[in-house]
Motif scaffolding. Structure first.
Motif, PDB file in Angstrom:
ATOM      1  N   LEU A 121      10.328  -0.951  -4.351  1.00 21.77           N
ATOM      2  CA  LEU A 121       9.751  -0.650  -5.663  1.00 21.77           C
ATOM      3  C   LEU A 121       8.595   0.347  -5.515  1.00 21.77           C
ATOM      4  O   LEU A 121       8.501   1.316  -6.283  1.00 21.77           O
ATOM      5  CB  LEU A 121       9.259  -1.935  -6.345  1.00 21.77           C
ATOM      6  N   ALA A 122       7.726   0.123  -4.523  1.00 27.91           N
ATOM      7  CA  ALA A 122       6.589   1.029  -4.312  1.00 27.91           C
ATOM      8  C   ALA A 122       7.089   2.442  -4.017  1.00 27.91           C
ATOM      9  O   ALA A 122       6.545   3.433  -4.516  1.00 27.91           O
ATOM     10  CB  ALA A 122       5.722   0.517  -3.165  1.00 27.91           C
ATOM     11  N   ARG A 123       8.173   2.554  -3.220  1.00 32.42           N
ATOM     12  CA  ARG A 123       8.746   3.876  -2.896  1.00 32.42           C
ATOM     13  C   ARG A 123       9.317   4.523  -4.145  1.00 32.42           C
ATOM     14  O   ARG A 123       9.119   5.712  -4.393  1.00 32.42           O
ATOM     15  CB  ARG A 123       9.854   3.720  -1.850  1.00 32.42           C
ATOM     16  N   HIS A 124      10.036   3.696  -4.936  1.00 31.89           N
ATOM     17  CA  HIS A 124      10.666   4.198  -6.161  1.00 31.89           C
ATOM     18  C   HIS A 124       9.615   4.799  -7.094  1.00 31.89           C
ATOM     19  O   HIS A 124       9.844   5.823  -7.726  1.00 31.89           O
ATOM     20  CB  HIS A 124      11.409   3.050  -6.853  1.00 31.89           C
ATOM     21  N   LEU A 125       8.445   4.140  -7.154  1.00 31.99           N
ATOM     22  CA  LEU A 125       7.367   4.607  -8.035  1.00 31.99           C
ATOM     23  C   LEU A 125       6.535   5.715  -7.399  1.00 31.99           C
ATOM     24  O   LEU A 125       5.660   6.272  -8.040  1.00 31.99           O
ATOM     25  CB  LEU A 125       6.427   3.430  -8.371  1.00 31.99           C
ATOM     26  N   ARG A 126       6.809   6.017  -6.126  1.00 34.92           N
ATOM     27  CA  ARG A 126       5.930   6.905  -5.345  1.00 34.92           C
ATOM     28  C   ARG A 126       4.493   6.425  -5.512  1.00 34.92           C
ATOM     29  O   ARG A 126       3.569   7.170  -5.842  1.00 34.92           O
ATOM     30  CB  ARG A 126       6.056   8.369  -5.791  1.00 34.92           C
ATOM     31  N   TYR A 127       4.330   5.137  -5.305  1.00 37.38           N
ATOM     32  CA  TYR A 127       3.097   4.440  -5.607  1.00 37.38           C
ATOM     33  C   TYR A 127       1.937   4.906  -4.732  1.00 37.38           C
ATOM     34  O   TYR A 127       2.089   5.075  -3.524  1.00 37.38           O
ATOM     35  CB  TYR A 127       3.330   2.928  -5.421  1.00 37.38           C
ATOM     36  N   LEU A 162       0.874  -1.174   0.000  1.00 38.72           N
ATOM     37  CA  LEU A 162       0.000   0.000   0.000  1.00 38.72           C
ATOM     38  C   LEU A 162       0.908   1.220   0.000  1.00 38.72           C
ATOM     39  O   LEU A 162       1.895   1.258   0.734  1.00 38.72           O
ATOM     40  CB  LEU A 162      -0.873   0.039   1.263  1.00 38.72           C
ATOM     41  N   GLY A 163       0.545   2.207  -0.814  1.00 38.93           N
ATOM     42  CA  GLY A 163       1.330   3.439  -0.832  1.00 38.93           C
ATOM     43  C   GLY A 163       0.397   4.634  -0.946  1.00 38.93           C
ATOM     44  O   GLY A 163      -0.727   4.502  -1.455  1.00 38.93           O
ATOM     45  N   ASP A 164       0.872   5.785  -0.460  1.00 37.98           N
ATOM     46  CA  ASP A 164       0.049   6.995  -0.583  1.00 37.98           C
ATOM     47  C   ASP A 164       0.771   8.082  -1.375  1.00 37.98           C
ATOM     48  O   ASP A 164       0.403   9.252  -1.326  1.00 37.98           O
ATOM     49  CB  ASP A 164      -0.372   7.505   0.800  1.00 37.98           C
ATOM     50  N   GLY A 165       1.822   7.689  -2.090  1.00 34.87           N
ATOM     51  CA  GLY A 165       2.583   8.665  -2.866  1.00 34.87           C
ATOM     52  C   GLY A 165       3.772   9.204  -2.080  1.00 34.87           C
ATOM     53  O   GLY A 165       4.698   9.780  -2.644  1.00 34.87           O
TER      54      GLY A 165
END
Lengths: 151, 444
Positions: free
Chosen positions: B259-265, B212-215
């Motif tokens: 990966l999620a951090r890299h994508l600012r997912y 889960l990511g919030d950007g």
């Protein structure tokens, strides 16, 4: 069409089963205007069975092509869209007059995104093709008449 | 602020999203095809809008028709579910252009994960391990790449998919002949002769991580194992992935978060890995930028409603969960009940379900849109329900699954129930940690 609330959550159903488990009862039926739920003991566990009201009964979604149910014929092995040719614009698998064997592919039926072959199922000659290309058919619809008298 | 949520999907996932929308106090507006007008999701939604005719291409897959239906339903957000248009960048763009919120990641993330080669490039940039290999435009390039990659290796068509155009090469002396064949097949099947050389992992497991990511922030909700597949279609999924050393599991989870951090997912996503069943070395494969079919096993062990998280994040909220809040408990297993005659090469079996008795009880969750009298139309995929069990240990979950399958009765259509009974009785499954060849060795 709109209903005020969903009947019961999965957690509710698990709770009903747990309550039932602590009793001597075999099953619990909940019937309302909109639905019926039966939670029943089944050996070492429980089942849940839902039925929705008459109005909620889903209409048949396959409009079957009406065909005479008599005589030898090649029937749709499952419901779906009947195609006479392997690809758009390609010649049909068979034409009337073609001699076929049990394993001859005479068409395909597209169901749930899969192409399923229709086999002639017997030796004979294609007498008539009864269903147009790209028609939705029900399971058991006679697609072609097969003349299976001795060649 | 999301008040009216349009659901651009059908079947069990539509009903699943309606449940959470209701719990959040949102108005659910369901888009349906003509074939689904009387489905259980249609009866359960607050409002229903007809998208178009029964065939998916004219309804659930028609971008313009779905967007028009969502506007007609005065929706302020669109949840795409899984499959259909859920990872279609053009759809996400069209939803935004119509002034609505797309419940899914940003366009940049969707595009970055859009195809496998692109995903691989992004994965490398994020520092994730990938399967050794690379593209080869011609025979000489393929030879050079093979020398680099090592044997055994796989030749894959760059434009291919679903296992077509794949060749296994065990030794250098077989390479030339196999390259010729692979390139010819790739040209014939996909109009593109380019092949891809990749290390062949003999015993691989499919392990994925829910993120889960919030950007700004990103967290993971642990692993899922989906190694039991047939022709790349998942049959059984469980959480957490069993029989993996703790340090390797932690490393996989960290890689997914990186990966999620890299994508600012932003949103819920799944990072898929190929894990070597012997060495536990792992390689990033791709990321699914949507909710997954198997999300309930993660919900079962974490207590987090993933659909709710998707909607909150899409509405602009920051993650309220911290990594430390996620404490997975116990073990969960999901089996997919499909309307298929699995003994006849998994032939689809649509029709009317005359009786549907699903198991019930503690530790059992059923996600289905099929009640007694329900219709399985021939137009869509064959999933009619998911049986999810959860218990404190894996052994208890396996035992509960076996009992629950005994209490599952579907009449009117063929189902994969008995296939799952065979799987749950297989000693390899009972032990846990099987690789993707499991299905081939199933005695049923």
């Amino acid at each position: 069409m709109s209903t005020p609330d969903l009947p019961l959550s999965p957690e509710d159903v698990a709770e009903i089963a747990a309550i039932l488990d602590g009793t001597a009862y075999q099953r619990l039926d909940v019937t309302t205007a909109r639905f019926r739920l039966r939670v029943a003991r089944d050996g070492d566990g429980f089942t849940q069975e839902w039925t929705f009201g008459e109005d909620a009964a889903p209409a048949a979604t396959v409009e079957a092509v009406a065909t005479a149910d008599t005589g030898p014929g090649i029937r749709a092995p499952l419901p779906g869209t009947f195609y006479r040719a392997p690809a758009p614009g390609a010649p049909p698998f068979v034409e009337p007059g073609a001699t076929v064997g049990p394993d001859t592919v005479v068409g395909i039926i597209e169901t749930m995104k899969l192409m399923n072959p229709v086999h002639a199922g017997a030796h004979g000659t294609i007498a008539e093709v009864l269903v147009d290309n790209a028609t939705m058919v029900a399971k058991g619809t006679v697609l072609m008449r097969l003349d299976d008298t001795a060649p | 602020m999301i008040r009216r949520l349009f659901i651009a999907n059908r079947g069990e996932i539509a009903l699943r999203i309606i449940r959470t929308a209701r719990a959040m106090g949102l108005v659910s507006v369901l888009g349906v095809s003509e074939a689904d007008r009387h489905s259980l999701p249609a009866l359960s939604a607050d409002e229903v809008v007809v998208i178009g005719p029964a065939p998916s291409a004219q309804s659930y897959l028609d971008v313009a028709a779905v967007v028009a239906a969502a506007r007609a339903g005065r929706a302020d957000a669109v949840h795409p579910g899984y499959g259909f248009l859920s990872e279609n960048a053009a759809f996400a763009q069209a939803v935004a252009a119509a002034g609505m919120i797309f419940v899914g990641p940003d366009l940049a993330s969707l595009t970055a994960m859009g195809d496998k080669l692109m995903a691989r490039t992004v994965g490398i940039a994020a520092g994730l391990p990938v399967v050794p290999g690379g593209e080869a435009a011609d025979k000489a390039a393929a030879r050079a790449q093979a020398a680099h990659t090592g044997y055994p290796l796989l030749l894959k068509a760059v434009s291919g998919g679903g296992g077509r155009g794949m060749k296994r090469v065990d030794a250098p002396d077989q390479l030339d002949a196999q390259i010729d064949m692979a390139m010819a097949e790739a040209q014939a099947a996909f109009g593109d002769p380019r092949v891809y050389v990749e290390r062949f992992i003999a015993r691989g497991r499919h392990v994925e991580v829910q993120v889960l990511g919030d950007g700004h922030e990103a967290i993971h909700l642990g692993t899922r194992d989906c190694s039991i597949q047939r022709r790349f279609q998942k049959l059984v999924e469980e959480a957490p992935a069993p029989a993996i050393p703790a340090d390797k599991r932690a490393a996989i989870e960290v890689a997914a978060v990186n990966l999620a951090r890299h994508l600012r997912y932003r949103g819920a996503g799944t990072v898929e890995f190929l894990v070597d069943a012997e060495t536990f070395d792992f390689y990033f494969l791709e990321m699914n930028a949507r909710i997954q079919v198997e999300h309930p096993v993660t919900e079962a062990i974490t207590g987090v409603d993933l659909i709710e998280q998707q909607i909150l994040i899409a509405g602009g909220a920051r993650l309220s969960l911290r990594q430390g809040d996620i404490r997975p408990l116990g073990h969960a297993i999901e089996v997919r009940i499909n309307a298929e005659d699995w003994r006849a090469d998994f032939r689809p079996s649509p029709g009317r379900v005359t009786r549907a008795a699903w198991p019930a009880g503690s530790g059992i969750r059923i996600d289905t849109h099929i009640a007694s009298g329900g219709e399985v139309p021939p137009y869509y995929d064959s999933l009619i329900g998911k049986l999810i069990v959860a218990a404190p240990t894996r052994a208890q979950a396996v035992a509960l699954l076996a009992r629950a399958l005994d209490h599952l009765t579907i009449e009117g259509v063929d189902t994969t129930r008995d296939l799952h009974r065979a799987i749950v009785a297989d000693p390899r499954f009972v032990t846990g940690g099987v690789d993707t060849r499991f299905f081939e060795g199933l005695a049923a």
